[in-house]
Write an enzyme that holds these catalytic residues in place. Structure first.
Site, PDB file in Angstrom:
ATOM      1  N   ASP A 284      69.434  16.592  55.583  1.00  0.00           N
ATOM      2  CA  ASP A 284      70.263  17.418  56.217  1.00  0.00           C
ATOM      3  C   ASP A 284      70.714  18.300  55.037  1.00  0.00           C
ATOM      4  O   ASP A 284      70.427  18.068  53.812  1.00  0.00           O
ATOM      5  CB  ASP A 284      71.592  16.447  56.786  1.00  0.00           C
ATOM      6  CG  ASP A 284      72.190  17.507  57.672  1.00  0.00           C
ATOM      7  OD1 ASP A 284      72.916  16.785  58.553  1.00  0.00           O
ATOM      8  OD2 ASP A 284      72.127  18.695  57.743  1.00  0.00           O
TER       9      ASP A 284
HETATM   10  C1  GLC Z   1      74.117  20.878  59.175  1.00  0.00           C
HETATM   11  C2  GLC Z   1      74.221  19.875  60.385  1.00  0.00           C
HETATM   12  C3  GLC Z   1      72.739  19.595  60.769  1.00  0.00           C
HETATM   13  C4  GLC Z   1      71.827  20.984  60.886  1.00  0.00           C
HETATM   14  C5  GLC Z   1      71.753  21.537  59.630  1.00  0.00           C
HETATM   15  C6  GLC Z   1      70.982  22.594  59.529  1.00  0.00           C
HETATM   16  O1  GLC Z   1      75.221  20.492  58.191  1.00  0.00           O
HETATM   17  O2  GLC Z   1      74.527  18.406  59.740  1.00  0.00           O
HETATM   18  O3  GLC Z   1      72.740  19.060  61.974  1.00  0.00           O
HETATM   19  O4  GLC Z   1      70.741  20.749  61.741  1.00  0.00           O
HETATM   20  O5  GLC Z   1      73.085  21.476  58.635  1.00  0.00           O
HETATM   21  O6  GLC Z   1      71.838  23.719  60.110  1.00  0.00           O
END
Ligand code: GLC
Length: 751
Positions: A290
């Site tokens: 993440d």
């Molecule tokens: C965010 C979220 C994740 C998302 C990623 C990219 O912090 O936790 O679900 O896909 O970053 O945007």
């Protein structure tokens, strides 16, 4: 004999061709990956494991290293494997050309984005879509989202989010499928099938991502990014099943979670990413971190510096680094120092290259870069039709006393009150990166299609100033200047439609709440209007279950409309006027008060489930144990009756359950028949009931249907504390009905 031989040999020849062609297709990718891997330098392998954010939308904290000059250089040097949040075909093509034409091996980029509930045409937020219990409609929603997103150059979505959660304080419940693992798994798989389609190499299909692995939805106190501590029983029987189903249905990537799980950051947890995901479940795709979760291993107190986080994450099975700059800065040195085996990088790069090849990006790196398709499919009219259908099916009728609904089309003197009634932005919900603001059809616009026999008064602002994806929403807590006009209008109206609830950016990531009532001055407005005219239809717009006990007690009609996306106002108007009979059922329990949270239907009995006439039983002294509205609850403009429940357990591998459902009302309507099961005595305590089957169908007035379910080991079994799936003989109880609290029950013995 000869003739037969010829026929047989011809058939065998064609079969071998087919199998060779088919196998060569599959065989072809592994051998092509191996051949490419053998050419790659260590630096180029690290490059494939590195994902940068594009230079447009930010969906996480932007580190100082995130400068675009460096990123362009790294593109040319083959130091980037993927990019997220790049807007439009022109920009995707630009970045792809740099990599394909200027880097040594020209390995194409994969372009990711959070396509969560539509792209330009937005469908209801995922929690709302789940309320439809219509897997076909949900799959179609994801399919259309993939058609639009792929037309804009995107080849990979960070969806479906399959985190089970029982805590409405957590803002991301809007993004998932609610509290139940059985429903959550089926909805997650429907979304994966929608995104990935039947041919991943087609230009209108995209790779999907099951996220966030794991247990992110169990953040303590519902506070965003907070600590997670769950036992093996919850892990194996509640948290894991939707992820396991996603892997079994060929999801191409899994995103790890920000949280620690039982003391170890998920991003650095080999038990999760290697033992469970890759070894036990056989996951062949790749794990994307993440945003920044690798570097946050240090913030959790599990690594001493960024280099240490890179070492732990790589060893634990995080294959690609999103915006930590940990792998790009340290992984090469870690391999050279012998701290990380190069074989681990080879495994990660194989997984990444395989998905890129399956997407067809090596045959044509510009497969997703077609301006004609972009013009044709963004906001495609066909998708509005599907979005309206999905929105109507997502609406849940919570109350309808005095048959206030549906409204008579000749109904005069209708008052419409509430800022959300005239809002074209909030109904779009959160998690809509790349969409356009103010593209929702408002309630006012939807009602206008039924004539202008209504008058609008805002009553009060919900928010002050603008709301967006990354800043705190400022709620109006003081301005009541519109109350008088709204009350005056209500006094002189026959029926009042009040559109109240949360702003679309009050749920989603970073949006935890400690209260679950109507935000701001809305409750006061509701009571002030009720005082002069109790004929109110409350139309809720919200991204999470709300605790609205006063409304449940005093308001005659309540519609749960969530955040329904582009077609919001049309769907609500269709339901208000009865052109669509509401069929939604709650995918998450609505509490009486936030003090009951986490509250969920598939709870355990406890040792003191009932009162013995004193205080020594499991209860609160100031609140009932029961929810305001239970999981699976939803009314219709017609009524359904259940009869003749039968159970045949003669074959323990296929227990047959049958029930008769009859439409005893005056309108055609759809019912979601739900089957719940309790294993009465087990080596691991089982919930008082668990959803193990449902069927949704339409019945005309007086129509009747004999519905049957078959319970196999899959439904009868559970994971024990070792994570082993087992079925134990003994007494079971089955309940079949219209929600988790109401239905016909029968016991049976599983031999
Ligand atoms: C965010 C979220 C994740 C998302 C990623 C990219 O912090 O936790 O679900 O896909 O970053 O945007």
């Amino acid at each position: 004999m000869i003739r037969n031989l010829t026929k047989t040999s011809l058939m065998l020849f064609f079969l071998s061709l087919l199998s060779t062609t088919h196998l060569s297709g599959q065989q072809d990718i592994p051998s092509r990956v191996e051949a490419l891997l053998n050419k790659m330098t260590l630096a180029e392998k690290v490059g494939q494991m590195n994902q940068y954010n594009g230079f447009w939308d930010v969906t996480g904290p932007v580190p100082k290293e995130g400068n675009s000059k460096m990123k362009y250089e790294h593109l040319k040097q083959g130091k980037v494997g993927a990019v997220l949040n790049v807007r439009g075909v022109e920009n995707v093509r630009k970045l792809q050309e740099i990599v394909v034409k200027e880097s040594r091996l020209g390995i194409p980029l994969i372009f990711g984005q959070d396509i969560i509930h539509g792209f330009k045409t937005l469908t209801p937020v995922p929690l709302a879509e789940t309320a439809s219990w219509d897997l076909e409609a949900i799959q179609r929603s994801a399919r259309n989202a993939a058609v639009q997103a792929s037309a804009a150059g995107i080849s990979w979505t960070f969806a479906p989010m399959v985190d089970i959660s029982r805590d409405a304080r957590w803002g991301r419940v809007m993004e998932g499928a609610g509290e139940d693992p059985y429903l959550g798994a089926l909805v997650g798989v429907a979304r994966i099938k929608g995104f990935q389609g039947d041919d991943l190499a087609a230009p209108n299909t995209i790779a999907s991502t099951a996220k966030h692995f794991a247990a992110y939805g169990f953040a303590e106190a519902g506070r965003e990014y907070n600590t997670v501590d769950v036992g093996t029983n919850t892990l194996h029987n509640i948290v894991f099943p939707p992820f396991k189903a996603a892997v079994e249905n060929n999801v191409k990537s899994v995103m790890n979670a920000f949280n620690i799980l039982n003391g170890v950051p998920a991003t650095g947890d080999a038990f999760l990413q290697r033992e469970m995901l890759k070894d036990r479940w056989g996951f062949k795709g790749f794990v994307i971190s993440d945003w920044g979760s690798i570097k946050e291993i240090a913030f959790h107190g599990h690594a001493k510096d960024l280099k240490h986080t890179a070492e732990l994450a790589a060893k634990a099975g995080s294959d690609m680094d999103m915006e930590s700059y940990a792998y790009i800065n340290h992984l090469e040195a870690l391999v050279k120092e012998g701290k990380v085996q190069e074989s681990l990088l080879d495994d990660a790069v194989r997984r990444i290259l395989t998905v890129k090849m399956e997407l067809g990006l090596f045959e044509d790196p510009y497969l997703y870069c077609n301006e004609e398709r972009e013009k044709r499919w963004l906001y495609a009219a066909e998708h509005d039709v599907a979005a309206l259908d999905m929105a109507k099916k997502s609406i849940v009728l919570l109350k309808n006393e005095k048959q206030l609904l549906p409204l008579a089309k000749t109904q005069q003197k209708i008052a419409v009150i509430g800022a959300l009634a005239n809002d074209k932005n909030s109904p779009l919900g959160s998690w809509r990166i790349g969409s356009d603001d103010n593209t929702a059809i408002s309630v006012i616009e939807g009602l206008t299609k039924y004539g202008k026999n209504f008058t609008y008064a805002k009553g009060a602002d919900l928010i002050t100033g603008k709301a967006n994806f990354i800043d705190e929403v400022k709620i109006n807590e003081t301005d009541r200047s519109g109350f008088a006009a709204a009350v005056e209008l209500a006094k002189n109206s026959s029926v009042v439609l009040m559109v109240l609830g949360e702003h679309g950016f009050q749920s989603g990531e970073g949006r935890s709440r400690t209260k679950l009532g109507l935000p701001g001055v809305q409750q006061e407005l509701l009571e002030a209007v009720h005082a002069v005219n109790p004929n109110i239809v409350l139309i809720l717009m919200n991204g999470r279950p709300l605790a609205i006990p006063w409304a449940a007690e005093n308001i005659p009609a309540i519609l749960e409309t969530w955040q329904l996306g582009t077609q919001s106002g049309n769907a609500i108007a269709n339901v208000l006027y009865g052109d669509y009979n509401p069929s939604g059922k709650l995918p998450m329990t609505f509490p009486r008060s936030v003090g009951q949270v986490p509250i969920y239907y598939n709870h355990y009995s406890t040792g003191r489930p009932v009162s013995e006439g004193n205080v020594f039983w499991s209860h609160y002294s100031d609140e009932a144990n029961t929810p305001l509205y239970p999981f699976g609850f939803g009314l219709s403009y017609t009524q359904f009756e259940y009869s003749d429940l039968s159970v045949d357990a003669s074959n323990p591998k296929a227990v047959k359950v049958m029930v008769t459902v009859t439409n005893v009302g005056s309108r055609t309507g759809e019912e979601v028949v739900q089957l719940y099961l309790q294993d009465k005595v087990a080596s691991v305590v089982r919930p008082v009931k668990e959803l193990k089957g449902f069927q949704k169908f339409s019945l005309s007035p007086k129509g009747t249907k004999r519905v049957s379910f078959t319970l196999t080991e899959k439904e009868l079994g559970f994971y024990n504390t070792k994570g082993k799936f087992i079925v134990e003989p003994g007494m079971f109880e089955v309940q079949v009905g219209t929600n988790s609290q109401e239905g016909l029950s029968k016991s049976f013995e599983l031999k």
